[in-house]
Design a protein around this motif. Structure first.
Motif, PDB file in Angstrom:
ATOM      1  N   PHE A 163      54.825  50.748  38.719  1.00  0.00           N
ATOM      2  CA  PHE A 163      53.776  50.794  37.695  1.00  0.00           C
ATOM      3  C   PHE A 163      53.872  52.110  36.931  1.00  0.00           C
ATOM      4  CE2 PHE A 163      49.424  51.413  36.151  1.00  0.00           C
ATOM      5  CZ  PHE A 163      49.093  50.134  35.703  1.00  0.00           C
ATOM      6  N   GLU A 164      53.925  52.015  35.600  1.00  0.00           N
ATOM      7  CA  GLU A 164      54.053  53.208  34.759  1.00  0.00           C
ATOM      8  C   GLU A 164      52.679  53.785  34.447  1.00  0.00           C
ATOM      9  OE1 GLU A 164      56.881  54.433  33.306  1.00  0.00           O
ATOM     10  OE2 GLU A 164      58.229  52.881  34.111  1.00  0.00           O
ATOM     11  N   ALA A 165      52.545  55.080  34.628  1.00  0.00           N
ATOM     12  CA  ALA A 165      51.296  55.740  34.216  1.00  0.00           C
ATOM     13  C   ALA A 165      51.576  57.213  33.945  1.00  0.00           C
ATOM     14  CB  ALA A 165      50.226  55.603  35.296  1.00  0.00           C
ATOM     15  N   GLY A 166      51.202  57.641  32.736  1.00  0.00           N
ATOM     16  CA  GLY A 166      51.327  59.052  32.365  1.00  0.00           C
ATOM     17  C   GLY A 166      52.754  59.582  32.492  1.00  0.00           C
ATOM     18  N   GLY A 167      53.758  58.735  32.179  1.00  0.00           N
ATOM     19  CA  GLY A 167      55.146  59.192  32.246  1.00  0.00           C
ATOM     20  C   GLY A 167      55.733  59.133  33.643  1.00  0.00           C
ATOM     21  N   HIS A 181      61.301  56.942  40.696  1.00  0.00           N
ATOM     22  CA  HIS A 181      59.905  57.221  41.022  1.00  0.00           C
ATOM     23  C   HIS A 181      59.658  58.713  40.992  1.00  0.00           C
ATOM     24  CE1 HIS A 181      60.346  53.311  43.420  1.00  0.00           C
ATOM     25  NE2 HIS A 181      59.820  53.050  42.251  1.00  0.00           N
ATOM     26  N   THR A 182      58.636  59.126  40.290  1.00  0.00           N
ATOM     27  CA  THR A 182      58.288  60.543  40.310  1.00  0.00           C
ATOM     28  C   THR A 182      56.844  60.676  40.749  1.00  0.00           C
ATOM     29  OG1 THR A 182      57.775  60.351  37.967  1.00  0.00           O
ATOM     30  CG2 THR A 182      59.911  61.336  38.539  1.00  0.00           C
ATOM     31  N   THR A 183      56.595  61.694  41.530  1.00  0.00           N
ATOM     32  CA  THR A 183      55.239  61.877  42.055  1.00  0.00           C
ATOM     33  C   THR A 183      54.414  62.698  41.068  1.00  0.00           C
ATOM     34  OG1 THR A 183      56.254  61.971  44.212  1.00  0.00           O
ATOM     35  CG2 THR A 183      53.952  62.646  44.092  1.00  0.00           C
ATOM     36  N   PRO A 184      53.273  62.169  40.631  1.00  0.00           N
ATOM     37  CA  PRO A 184      52.412  62.956  39.739  1.00  0.00           C
ATOM     38  C   PRO A 184      51.887  64.194  40.468  1.00  0.00           C
ATOM     39  CG  PRO A 184      51.713  60.644  39.852  1.00  0.00           C
ATOM     40  CD  PRO A 184      52.712  60.846  40.924  1.00  0.00           C
ATOM     41  N   PRO A 185      51.483  65.209  39.705  1.00  0.00           N
ATOM     42  CA  PRO A 185      50.956  66.408  40.350  1.00  0.00           C
ATOM     43  C   PRO A 185      49.596  66.121  40.998  1.00  0.00           C
ATOM     44  CG  PRO A 185      50.587  66.512  37.990  1.00  0.00           C
ATOM     45  CD  PRO A 185      51.395  65.270  38.244  1.00  0.00           C
ATOM     46  N   GLY A 186      49.194  67.016  41.883  1.00  0.00           N
ATOM     47  CA  GLY A 186      47.885  66.825  42.514  1.00  0.00           C
ATOM     48  C   GLY A 186      47.573  67.981  43.439  1.00  0.00           C
ATOM     49  N   PRO A 187      46.327  68.022  43.911  1.00  0.00           N
ATOM     50  CA  PRO A 187      45.931  69.113  44.807  1.00  0.00           C
ATOM     51  C   PRO A 187      46.780  69.106  46.080  1.00  0.00           C
ATOM     52  CG  PRO A 187      44.215  67.418  44.687  1.00  0.00           C
ATOM     53  CD  PRO A 187      45.240  67.073  43.660  1.00  0.00           C
ATOM     54  N   GLY A 202      42.177  50.416  31.690  1.00  0.00           N
ATOM     55  CA  GLY A 202      42.189  49.094  31.076  1.00  0.00           C
ATOM     56  C   GLY A 202      43.378  48.271  31.562  1.00  0.00           C
ATOM     57  N   ARG A 203      44.570  48.893  31.587  1.00  0.00           N
ATOM     58  CA  ARG A 203      45.773  48.165  32.006  1.00  0.00           C
ATOM     59  C   ARG A 203      45.648  47.667  33.442  1.00  0.00           C
ATOM     60  NH1 ARG A 203      50.752  50.471  32.435  1.00  0.00           N
ATOM     61  NH2 ARG A 203      49.890  52.571  32.566  1.00  0.00           N
ATOM     62  N   VAL A 204      45.038  48.480  34.297  1.00  0.00           N
ATOM     63  CA  VAL A 204      44.887  48.087  35.707  1.00  0.00           C
ATOM     64  C   VAL A 204      43.864  46.953  35.824  1.00  0.00           C
ATOM     65  CG1 VAL A 204      44.054  48.849  37.967  1.00  0.00           C
ATOM     66  CG2 VAL A 204      45.533  50.354  36.604  1.00  0.00           C
ATOM     67  N   PRO A 242      55.628  53.752  42.725  1.00  0.00           N
ATOM     68  CA  PRO A 242      56.265  52.645  43.456  1.00  0.00           C
ATOM     69  C   PRO A 242      55.283  51.553  43.870  1.00  0.00           C
ATOM     70  CG  PRO A 242      56.058  54.588  44.865  1.00  0.00           C
ATOM     71  CD  PRO A 242      55.584  55.001  43.494  1.00  0.00           C
ATOM     72  N   ALA A 243      55.816  50.362  44.176  1.00  0.00           N
ATOM     73  CA  ALA A 243      54.973  49.283  44.725  1.00  0.00           C
ATOM     74  C   ALA A 243      54.336  49.796  46.010  1.00  0.00           C
ATOM     75  CB  ALA A 243      55.835  48.062  45.016  1.00  0.00           C
ATOM     76  N   GLY A 244      53.114  49.376  46.275  1.00  0.00           N
ATOM     77  CA  GLY A 244      52.428  49.825  47.489  1.00  0.00           C
ATOM     78  C   GLY A 244      51.573  51.068  47.262  1.00  0.00           C
ATOM     79  N   THR A 245      51.502  51.539  45.995  1.00  0.00           N
ATOM     80  CA  THR A 245      50.644  52.694  45.700  1.00  0.00           C
ATOM     81  C   THR A 245      49.201  52.208  45.542  1.00  0.00           C
ATOM     82  OG1 THR A 245      52.446  53.735  44.475  1.00  0.00           O
ATOM     83  CG2 THR A 245      50.239  54.618  44.081  1.00  0.00           C
ATOM     84  N   VAL A 246      48.272  52.922  46.129  1.00  0.00           N
ATOM     85  CA  VAL A 246      46.858  52.584  45.939  1.00  0.00           C
ATOM     86  C   VAL A 246      46.366  53.356  44.720  1.00  0.00           C
ATOM     87  CG1 VAL A 246      44.539  52.686  46.911  1.00  0.00           C
ATOM     88  CG2 VAL A 246      46.486  52.131  48.385  1.00  0.00           C
ATOM     89  N   LEU A 247      45.896  52.612  43.717  1.00  0.00           N
ATOM     90  CA  LEU A 247      45.400  53.236  42.498  1.00  0.00           C
ATOM     91  C   LEU A 247      43.882  53.345  42.589  1.00  0.00           C
ATOM     92  CD1 LEU A 247      47.420  51.136  39.883  1.00  0.00           C
ATOM     93  CD2 LEU A 247      48.033  53.384  40.839  1.00  0.00           C
ATOM     94  N   GLY A 248      43.367  54.546  42.370  1.00  0.00           N
ATOM     95  CA  GLY A 248      41.920  54.736  42.359  1.00  0.00           C
ATOM     96  C   GLY A 248      41.450  54.917  40.928  1.00  0.00           C
ATOM     97  N   LEU A 249      40.347  54.253  40.564  1.00  0.00           N
ATOM     98  CA  LEU A 249      39.731  54.425  39.250  1.00  0.00           C
ATOM     99  C   LEU A 249      38.305  54.855  39.543  1.00  0.00           C
ATOM    100  CD1 LEU A 249      40.689  50.893  37.842  1.00  0.00           C
ATOM    101  CD2 LEU A 249      42.126  52.952  37.823  1.00  0.00           C
TER     102      LEU A 249
END
Ligand code: HEM
Length: 412
Positions: free
Chosen positions: A299-303, A5-11, A58-60, A307-314
């Motif tokens: 869940f794979e996104a942007g490389g 699991h790698t954490t994407p960058p963010g503020p 789309g995948r989500v 992990p399971a339990g991540t809340v995805l915002g669109l």
């Protein structure tokens, strides 16, 4: 197999309470800025990731519960729950409830909706006097309530409309103010509890008095299935509420945009233009400005592997205003829809998409198109202080401060 699991960058390094404070202050600006700075996959907190690329969106959205769910086991139900409604169900239970409602939202029923919409506009315009200043959101809310209740429950809301509007207003206040625990006796929480009690009473009367006259409404379909009372009540509440505020918001935004664009206003009677204008209004001001899911497996996104339990915002607000998918994205240009849609199928998702997409999407678009078209044909709405209009991102993206002077054509 091991999953890294790698954490994407963010503020703020993708975590930290500073983000929550910035988000609360200006959610739309915060989300837009985060994507601009960090790219299409952004960590907003340790368990919250925003996905801005149409490919990921789309995948989500098309996922059927294998990788993401809308309502996880652990999701805490707030006081506005209506847990037995289709909207708040998962799996086989959701599927059964969705199938039960589907016929009531078929396109064959939209002729009835148009009739109710035209009649509603005639009545509304009749109640206005030439030169009167109107609060556009207020007027559109009343119209959307009338048309929505007629389509869903086969009757005008009458005095029950007040209870429904009161409950929606209380929920909007709750969702646009910083969250406080529901048990605290704050004014917002007390208002909400009282409003929900009134709503409950109003719905009970509507259900008890209902007679099936063969119109094929959603309420007819619900009662024919003979489920427990609480299930009918939760379903009716969510249908009336989701169909009402969002549609009133979309209509108000469209009228605001037409006020600022007389050249578009002049084309509203052209074949197909009112529909294009309605689509463009919900592109720029999507009432559902953020949609979320929770991952149930990595869940794979942007490389990255989330992990399971991540809340995805669109966020339709963010992606709809991205120049990569919409050239001159900040401008109101209904004609872009006359030439076909955006380059990517999932760059535009005001109604979500896939199995959990909005069941009322065709109804809402038709309603906005017909009401706005009829209004433009009957009156001119001269904007009052349009520069002061602001979006209020509550549960829906509400327009604040849209007022207009009514100009009725002289009879000649
Ligand atoms: C402009 C107006 C509207 C907008 C922008 C809108 C937007 C949305 C969106 C984005 C979703 C999907 C949420 C998600 O994927 O998590 C949704 C779902 C839903 N909408 Fe709408 N909606 C509108 C009008 C309506 C109307 C008129 C009705 C019904 C009368 C309605 C009933 C529903 C229901 C029941 C769901 C849940 C579907 C499910 O869970 O399977 N909406 N809406």
């Amino acid at each position: 197999m091991t999953v890294t699991h790698t954490t994407p960058p963010g503020p703020g390094g993708g975590r930290g309470t500073a983000n929550a404070a910035d988000y609360a202050l200006d959610p739309l600006g915060f989300l837009t800025g985060a994507v601009r700075e960090f790219g299409d996959v952004v960590s907003l907190s340790s368990s919250n990731v925003l996905l801005a690329h149409p490919e990921d969106i789309g995948r989500v959205l098309v996922d059927r519960g294998e990788n993401v769910v809308k309502i996880s086991e652990g999701t805490r139900r707030g006081p506005t729950g209506f847990p037995r409604a289709m909207m708040n169900s998962e799996g086989a239970d959701w599927e059964r409830k969705r199938a039960r409602l589907r016929p009531a939202f078929r396109s064959e029923r939209l002729a009835h909706l148009e009739e109710a919409a035209r009649e509603g506009v005639a009545r509304t315009v009749g109640s206005w006097t030439d030169g009167q200043t109107v609060d556009v959101h207020h007027e559109m809310s009343r119209l959307a309530m009338l048309v929505g209740a007629t389509h869903i429950a086969g009757r005008e809301p009458g005095e029950h409309g007040e209870a429904l509007a009161g409950a929606v207003a209380a929920i909007m206040r709750l969702t646009s103010s910083p969250r406080l625990p529901a048990w605290l006796p704050t004014r917002v929480n007390r208002d909400l509890r009282r409003s929900l009690r009134d709503l409950d009473d109003a719905l009970a009367v509507m259900i008890r008095e209902h007679r099936d006259d063969g119109a094929g409404t959603a309420l007819d379909a619900l009662l024919a299935d003979d489920p427990p009372f609480e299930e009918v009540r939760d379903e009716l509440a969510t249908l009336l509420m989701s169909g009402y505020e969002t549609t009133a918001d979309a209509l108000t935004w469209l009228l605001h945009l037409l006020g600022a664009h007389p050249e578009a206003n002049a084309r509203m009677d052209e074949e197909g233009f009112a529909r294009a204008a309605a689509k463009e209004a919900v592109r720029l001001y999507p009432p559902a400005w953020v949609i979320s899911r929770e991952t149930v497996r990595p869940f794979e996104a942007g490389g990255h592997t989330l992990p399971a339990g991540t809340v995805l915002g669109l966020s339709p607000w963010v992606t709809h205003r991205d120049e990569r998918w919409f050239p001159r994205a900040g401008e109101f240009r209904p004609e872009r829809w006359l030439a076909g849609g955006p380059s990517h199928r999932y760059a535009y998702f005001p109604f979500g998409a896939g199995p959990r997409g909005c069941i009322g999407a065709s109804m809402a678009l038709r309603e906005v198109e017909v009401i706005a078209g009829e209004l433009c044909a009957r009156v001119r709405l001269e904007p009052v202080a349009p520069e002061a209009v602001r979006p209020r991102p509550a549960l829906a993206l509400q327009p604040r401060g849209v007022r207009a002077v009514v100009r009725k054509p002289r009879r000649g």
